[in-house]
Design a protein around this motif. Structure first.
Motif, PDB file in Angstrom:
ATOM      1  N   ALA A  15     -21.250  29.709  55.453  1.00 25.60           N
ATOM      2  CA  ALA A  15     -19.992  29.491  54.732  1.00 25.60           C
ATOM      3  C   ALA A  15     -19.886  30.410  53.525  1.00 25.60           C
ATOM      4  CB  ALA A  15     -19.858  28.036  54.298  1.00 25.60           C
ATOM      5  N   VAL A  16     -21.000  30.700  52.840  1.00 23.16           N
ATOM      6  CA  VAL A  16     -20.918  31.607  51.698  1.00 23.16           C
ATOM      7  C   VAL A  16     -20.641  33.035  52.161  1.00 23.16           C
ATOM      8  CG1 VAL A  16     -22.213  30.339  49.968  1.00 23.16           C
ATOM      9  CG2 VAL A  16     -23.422  31.743  51.573  1.00 23.16           C
ATOM     10  N   HIS A  17     -21.189  33.414  53.323  1.00 22.53           N
ATOM     11  CA  HIS A  17     -20.874  34.738  53.845  1.00 22.53           C
ATOM     12  C   HIS A  17     -19.384  34.838  54.142  1.00 22.53           C
ATOM     13  CE1 HIS A  17     -24.446  37.237  54.408  1.00 22.53           C
ATOM     14  NE2 HIS A  17     -25.125  36.111  54.468  1.00 22.53           N
ATOM     15  N   MET A  18     -18.839  33.787  54.756  1.00 23.30           N
ATOM     16  CA  MET A  18     -17.404  33.804  55.056  1.00 23.30           C
ATOM     17  C   MET A  18     -16.590  33.822  53.782  1.00 23.30           C
ATOM     18  SD  MET A  18     -16.687  31.423  58.310  1.00 23.30           S
ATOM     19  CE  MET A  18     -15.240  32.072  59.085  1.00 23.30           C
ATOM     20  N   GLN A  19     -17.023  33.053  52.782  1.00 20.49           N
ATOM     21  CA  GLN A  19     -16.312  33.012  51.505  1.00 20.49           C
ATOM     22  C   GLN A  19     -16.273  34.411  50.876  1.00 20.49           C
ATOM     23  OE1 GLN A  19     -14.768  30.635  49.625  1.00 20.49           O
ATOM     24  NE2 GLN A  19     -14.488  31.993  47.883  1.00 20.49           N
TER      25      GLN A  19
ATOM     26  N   PRO B  67      -5.332  31.857  47.870  1.00 20.40           N
ATOM     27  CA  PRO B  67      -5.464  30.581  48.572  1.00 20.40           C
ATOM     28  C   PRO B  67      -4.988  29.425  47.695  1.00 20.40           C
ATOM     29  CG  PRO B  67      -7.599  31.333  47.830  1.00 20.40           C
ATOM     30  CD  PRO B  67      -6.638  32.425  47.519  1.00 20.40           C
ATOM     31  N   PRO B  68      -4.393  28.381  48.278  1.00 22.07           N
ATOM     32  CA  PRO B  68      -3.950  27.234  47.483  1.00 22.07           C
ATOM     33  C   PRO B  68      -5.144  26.489  46.880  1.00 22.07           C
ATOM     34  CG  PRO B  68      -3.697  26.798  49.825  1.00 22.07           C
ATOM     35  CD  PRO B  68      -4.089  28.226  49.694  1.00 22.07           C
ATOM     36  N   PRO B  69      -4.935  25.785  45.742  1.00 22.24           N
ATOM     37  CA  PRO B  69      -6.065  25.111  45.070  1.00 22.24           C
ATOM     38  C   PRO B  69      -6.797  24.128  45.963  1.00 22.24           C
ATOM     39  CG  PRO B  69      -3.969  24.673  43.941  1.00 22.24           C
ATOM     40  CD  PRO B  69      -3.687  25.684  44.988  1.00 22.24           C
ATOM     41  N   ARG B  70      -6.067  23.405  46.795  1.00 22.44           N
ATOM     42  CA  ARG B  70      -6.733  22.430  47.660  1.00 22.44           C
ATOM     43  C   ARG B  70      -7.719  23.120  48.608  1.00 22.44           C
ATOM     44  NH1 ARG B  70      -5.559  17.075  49.202  1.00 22.44           N
ATOM     45  NH2 ARG B  70      -6.292  16.541  51.270  1.00 22.44           N
ATOM     46  N   ALA B  71      -7.309  24.268  49.120  1.00 21.67           N
ATOM     47  CA  ALA B  71      -8.202  25.017  50.009  1.00 21.67           C
ATOM     48  C   ALA B  71      -9.444  25.468  49.260  1.00 21.67           C
ATOM     49  CB  ALA B  71      -7.465  26.225  50.579  1.00 21.67           C
ATOM     50  N   ASN B  72      -9.248  25.898  48.007  1.00 25.24           N
ATOM     51  CA  ASN B  72     -10.391  26.323  47.205  1.00 25.24           C
ATOM     52  C   ASN B  72     -11.380  25.193  47.008  1.00 25.24           C
ATOM     53  OD1 ASN B  72     -10.284  29.018  46.653  1.00 25.24           O
ATOM     54  ND2 ASN B  72      -8.869  28.796  44.942  1.00 25.24           N
ATOM     55  N   TYR B  73     -10.873  23.984  46.793  1.00 31.46           N
ATOM     56  CA  TYR B  73     -11.770  22.840  46.598  1.00 31.46           C
ATOM     57  C   TYR B  73     -12.536  22.525  47.877  1.00 31.46           C
ATOM     58  CZ  TYR B  73     -10.698  21.386  41.836  1.00 31.46           C
ATOM     59  OH  TYR B  73     -10.618  21.330  40.474  1.00 31.46           O
ATOM     60  N   ILE B  74     -11.852  22.595  49.011  1.00 33.20           N
ATOM     61  CA  ILE B  74     -12.539  22.287  50.271  1.00 33.20           C
ATOM     62  C   ILE B  74     -13.606  23.340  50.553  1.00 33.20           C
ATOM     63  CG2 ILE B  74     -12.219  22.044  52.761  1.00 33.20           C
ATOM     64  CD1 ILE B  74      -9.446  20.878  52.118  1.00 33.20           C
TER      65      ILE B  74
ATOM     66  N   GLY C 203     -16.614  20.294  61.436  1.00 30.01           N
ATOM     67  CA  GLY C 203     -16.600  20.234  62.890  1.00 30.01           C
ATOM     68  C   GLY C 203     -17.851  20.798  63.527  1.00 30.01           C
ATOM     69  N   ASN C 204     -18.774  21.304  62.737  1.00 22.72           N
ATOM     70  CA  ASN C 204     -20.048  21.724  63.298  1.00 22.72           C
ATOM     71  C   ASN C 204     -21.121  21.602  62.238  1.00 22.72           C
ATOM     72  OD1 ASN C 204     -22.270  23.293  64.424  1.00 22.72           O
ATOM     73  ND2 ASN C 204     -20.771  23.928  65.940  1.00 22.72           N
ATOM     74  N   ARG C 205     -22.326  21.217  62.677  1.00 21.73           N
ATOM     75  CA  ARG C 205     -23.369  20.961  61.680  1.00 21.73           C
ATOM     76  C   ARG C 205     -23.955  22.238  61.102  1.00 21.73           C
ATOM     77  NH1 ARG C 205     -28.398  20.928  63.805  1.00 21.73           N
ATOM     78  NH2 ARG C 205     -29.260  19.280  62.543  1.00 21.73           N
ATOM     79  N   VAL C 206     -23.842  23.356  61.823  1.00 23.02           N
ATOM     80  CA  VAL C 206     -24.380  24.595  61.283  1.00 23.02           C
ATOM     81  C   VAL C 206     -23.245  25.541  60.884  1.00 23.02           C
ATOM     82  CG1 VAL C 206     -25.842  26.567  61.697  1.00 23.02           C
ATOM     83  CG2 VAL C 206     -26.492  24.356  62.593  1.00 23.02           C
ATOM     84  N   HIS C 207     -22.514  26.031  61.875  1.00 30.20           N
ATOM     85  CA  HIS C 207     -21.481  27.014  61.569  1.00 30.20           C
ATOM     86  C   HIS C 207     -20.194  26.331  61.122  1.00 30.20           C
ATOM     87  CE1 HIS C 207     -23.050  30.961  62.088  1.00 30.20           C
ATOM     88  NE2 HIS C 207     -23.788  30.516  63.083  1.00 30.20           N
ATOM     89  N   ALA C 208     -19.888  26.493  59.835  1.00 33.72           N
ATOM     90  CA  ALA C 208     -18.742  25.787  59.276  1.00 33.72           C
ATOM     91  C   ALA C 208     -17.436  26.344  59.830  1.00 33.72           C
ATOM     92  CB  ALA C 208     -18.759  25.908  57.761  1.00 33.72           C
ATOM     93  N   ASP C 209     -17.279  27.674  59.761  1.00 36.45           N
ATOM     94  CA  ASP C 209     -16.059  28.325  60.249  1.00 36.45           C
ATOM     95  C   ASP C 209     -14.794  27.658  59.734  1.00 36.45           C
ATOM     96  OD1 ASP C 209     -17.415  30.220  61.559  1.00 36.45           O
ATOM     97  OD2 ASP C 209     -17.265  29.325  63.543  1.00 36.45           O
ATOM     98  N   ILE C 210     -14.816  27.195  58.506  1.00 36.56           N
ATOM     99  CA  ILE C 210     -13.648  26.484  57.994  1.00 36.56           C
ATOM    100  C   ILE C 210     -12.736  27.431  57.217  1.00 36.56           C
ATOM    101  CG2 ILE C 210     -14.602  25.739  55.756  1.00 36.56           C
ATOM    102  CD1 ILE C 210     -13.337  22.992  56.351  1.00 36.56           C
ATOM    103  N   HIS C 211     -13.257  28.597  56.835  1.00 32.38           N
ATOM    104  CA  HIS C 211     -12.441  29.535  56.066  1.00 32.38           C
ATOM    105  C   HIS C 211     -11.383  30.184  56.946  1.00 32.38           C
ATOM    106  CE1 HIS C 211     -15.796  29.054  53.380  1.00 32.38           C
ATOM    107  NE2 HIS C 211     -15.148  29.680  52.438  1.00 32.38           N
ATOM    108  N   MET C 212     -10.285  30.504  56.306  1.00 33.98           N
ATOM    109  CA  MET C 212      -9.216  31.222  56.983  1.00 33.98           C
ATOM    110  C   MET C 212      -8.561  32.073  55.913  1.00 33.98           C
ATOM    111  SD  MET C 212      -7.246  32.106  59.344  1.00 33.98           S
ATOM    112  CE  MET C 212      -8.195  31.340  60.625  1.00 33.98           C
ATOM    113  N   LEU C 213      -8.132  33.261  56.275  1.00 32.82           N
ATOM    114  CA  LEU C 213      -7.466  34.111  55.291  1.00 32.82           C
ATOM    115  C   LEU C 213      -6.262  33.359  54.744  1.00 32.82           C
ATOM    116  CD1 LEU C 213      -7.681  37.432  57.295  1.00 32.82           C
ATOM    117  CD2 LEU C 213      -9.023  36.810  55.311  1.00 32.82           C
ATOM    118  N   GLY C 214      -6.279  33.040  53.466  1.00 33.69           N
ATOM    119  CA  GLY C 214      -5.172  32.325  52.836  1.00 33.69           C
ATOM    120  C   GLY C 214      -5.319  30.819  52.836  1.00 33.69           C
TER     121      GLY C 214
END
Lengths: 386, 138, 130
Positions: free
Chosen positions: A69-73, A87-94, A143-154
């Motif tokens: 997740a930090v690499h994606m960030q 990115p919106p503040p809510r996304a930043n918090y998540i 949705g996954n215990r290892v690969h978060a993949d939750i980031h999205m551009l924006g």
């Protein structure tokens, strides 16, 4: 006395990573260590140049399993800057929540590995058992215990609902108690103190010249944390302490990590409790960048992670340089082993929290697999045309 | 905003990122000056620009004192990419120099640890190509 | 000399093992919302190929539909190769008509490489092909 050269690794029961330490010893005493790399190359920098900005997001996440997740960030916040997207503040918090969960389980993992290396297998089992709670939380959020993949551009791909928030809070309570308990074990246990304290000392005066980063640097008494010095995501709004110690030995590095894990628990709790309202999921995916370059820094569990992204416009990055914390921490600390016993080498090595998949992400494809890659690249081109 | 360190002027390009353009002959002096500001070596990015025939080297330092990234940009000729080494000033730069040599073919004069195959695999080394150059064919 | 872990060890004597006896006892559960097996609902799919373009693992190929569908003018549909898929769900996210059906199925190890072809095609029969 005769100097004996002992290769530790690339496959060795005491090392959990494919790297080779060539240790020269005189009797039991280590006189020289040289690090041999090159066993785990994948060519990710080249791969990023050949894929689109959106695909690159997932490729960067696959640099390392523990700190995905930090690499994606790092990649996403850099590309967002090039795209002019906020990115919106809510996304930043998540995002912050996911990264902090990652830091907790990463620090618990290295404590477990350390316990195993010094022969304390019971502690290893117990730590791994309780780490599973954090892994479950990550699975619940992303949705996954290892690969978060939750980031999205924006923004992020998934929002956090009330049910999940309550579950996170109740689990974090248990996790916090357990981390406090293990911290006490590391502080008081006779065996652990014997093996870790005064082993692998890095003094404050050398730390900056050696250019080590993260908990390893903070254990040598220098308060440098990207989260507070160069805030990203939601860290500028969240109160937290930068943990540091002055001893500079392997034990101090472990204690810094425990202290940080406790801080992470409170940061995670803060993000869940103070989650801003509003949208978190972007409606459209931005795809075009302006020409320019950006240096994106993030505090990964192992230290400062840096992406240097260069764009000349177009669908793909021109150059992405990834400098991971382990790259500095492993290569620059060869001298620290000198004078210790042979049995201390794995202990010192593990105290840097080494991550080889991070260190050796740059690779060159060999002939056979190179051909294969090209075929699939053409496949890709066909898909795009069709 | 600018930061002046010795004779070098670092210009702000974005928040907490300061860049100074230096020539290869000034590099060592600049690194010495930067290291006086409580800095650690963070990264060395080599970027290939085949059209201009240049390779751009970005020495990125993080200064704990200034809380800013200090970046030294050095441009070298692509066919004759030679810069002086800085590992005697900053031992931490070893990894960066080895990587830039192995993958981009930049020679660091005075660094006797330079070797091919530090990261690249054997067959690429045998062919004598530098994989991250745009025309390497990798 | 102190044995800091002694109490923990004694407490564990009475506890059940933390490990699960998989696959003898299939009591493994995943969190709700787990990213598992996913496939395209051909009633909704418009064959735009966005998922195949964005897939970072090249796991999605567009194949010809066996029968014409009204909303799918291009006549192609995505087939996910589960052997290649990394389950990042970019395809699910990018889909403009939300055509992907997501499940929490994670037990996909098999001696043949599974694809979503058959399960996707079976969605046509569910109606909507007119």
């Amino acid at each position: 006395m005769v100097i004996v050269e002992i290769p530790i690794g690339p496959q060795h029961p005491a090392l959990h990573e494919p790297i080779m330490l060539k240790v020269r010893t005189e009797g039991e005493e280590v006189v020289e260590v040289s690090v041999n790399t090159g066993y785990n190359h994948r060519g990710i920098e080249k791969l990023l140049e050949k894929n689109s900005w959106v695909r690159g997001m997932y490729i960067s996440g696959r640099v390392c399993g523990i700190c995905n997740a930090v690499h994606m960030q790092t990649y996403v916040q850099g590309v967002e800057k090039l795209m002019g997207v906020e990115p919106p503040p809510r996304a930043n918090y998540i995002r912050t929540l996911v990264m902090e969960l990652e830091r907790i389980h990463s620090h618990m993992l290295v404590a477990a590995v350390m316990a195993e290396i010094i022969g304390f297998d019971t502690l290893f089992m117990l730590l791994m058992r309780d780490r599973e709670r954090v892994m479950y939380l990550k699975e619940l959020v992303t949705g996954n215990r290892v690969h978060a993949d939750i980031h999205m551009l924006g923004g992020v791909k998934r929002d956090l609902d009330e049910v999940r928030r309550d579950r996170i809070l109740s689990e974090l309570k248990i996790v916090e108690e357990r981390i406090k308990y293990y911290m006490k074990v590391f502080e008081e246990d006779y065996t652990i103190m014997k093996r870790l304290s005064e082993v692998g000392v890095i003094r404050k005066s050398e730390a900056l010249r050696l250019s080590i980063v993260g908990p390893t640097l903070r254990a040598s008494g220098i308060k440098s944390d990207v989260r507070s010095d160069d805030p990203y995501a939601a860290y500028s709004e969240i109160p937290f302490n930068v943990v540091s110690r002055d001893e500079g030995d392997s034990w101090a590095r472990m204690m810094v990590r425990f202290g940080e894990a406790l801080e992470s628990v409170s940061i995670a709790r803060y993000t869940v409790e103070k989650l801003p309202q509003g949208p978190a999921i972007p409606k459209t995916i931005p795809r075009a960048t302006k020409p320019g370059e950006v240096i994106s820094r993030v505090e990964a569990p192992r230290g400062e992670l840096l992406y240097h992204i260069v764009s000349v416009g177009g669908a793909n990055p021109y150059r992405v340089k990834i400098r991971t914390p382990s790259f500095l921490n492993i290569l620059n600390t060869e001298k620290v082993y000198i004078g210790h016993r042979l049995a201390d080498v794995p202990v010192i090595f593990a105290s840097y929290d080494p991550c080889i998949s991070c260190t050796e992400r740059v690779m060159v494809i060999d002939e056979k697999s190179g051909k294969k890659t090209y075929v699939s690249m053409r496949d890709l081109a066909r898909v795009r045309v069709g | 905003m600018e930061i002046n360190i010795g004779k070098f002027i670092f210009k702000e390009i974005s928040p907490r990122r300061y860049v100074a353009l230096v020539t290869p002959s000034e590099l060592r002096e600049a690194v010495e000056a930067v290291m006086m500001e409580e800095s650690y070596f963070s990264s060395l990015t080599a970027i290939d620009f085949p059209k201009e025939g240049k390779i751009e080297l970005n020495y990125i330092f993080w200064s704990v004192k200034h809380r800013a990234a200090l970046i030294l940009k050095v441009t070298v000729d692509r066919s004759n990419a030679v810069v002086p080494t800085i590992i005697d000033i900053v031992p931490g730069a070893l990894g960066g120099e080895l990587e830039a040599y192995d993958l981009m073919g930049v020679i660091f004069e005075g660094n006797n640890k330079l070797r091919r195959g530090f990261l690249a695999s054997e067959d690429v080394v045998e062919k004598g190509i530098y994989p991250l150059r745009k025309d390497s064919g990798v | 000399m102190r044995l800091a872990l002694l109490r923990e060890i004694l407490a564990n004597l009475a506890r059940k093992p933390a490990t699960l006896k998989y696959p003898v006892a299939r009591e493994v559960t995943v969190a709700p919302g787990f990213r598992g097996k996913h496939y395209a609902d051909l009633v909704k799919c418009i064959g735009c190929s966005l998922c195949a373009v964005d897939c970072p693992a090249n796991a999605i190929t567009m194949e010809k539909l066996p029968q014409p569908l009204k909303q799918n003018q291009r006549g192609i549909f995505p087939v996910v190769d589960y052997g290649k898929c990394v389950f990042c769900y970019q395809c699910v996210f990018v889909c403009p008509v939300k055509a992907y059906i997501v499940t929490e199925v994670f037990e996909m190890a098999d001696h043949v490489i599974g694809t979503s072809r058959d399960i996707s095609l079976s969605t046509i029969k569910g109606g909507g092909s007119a």
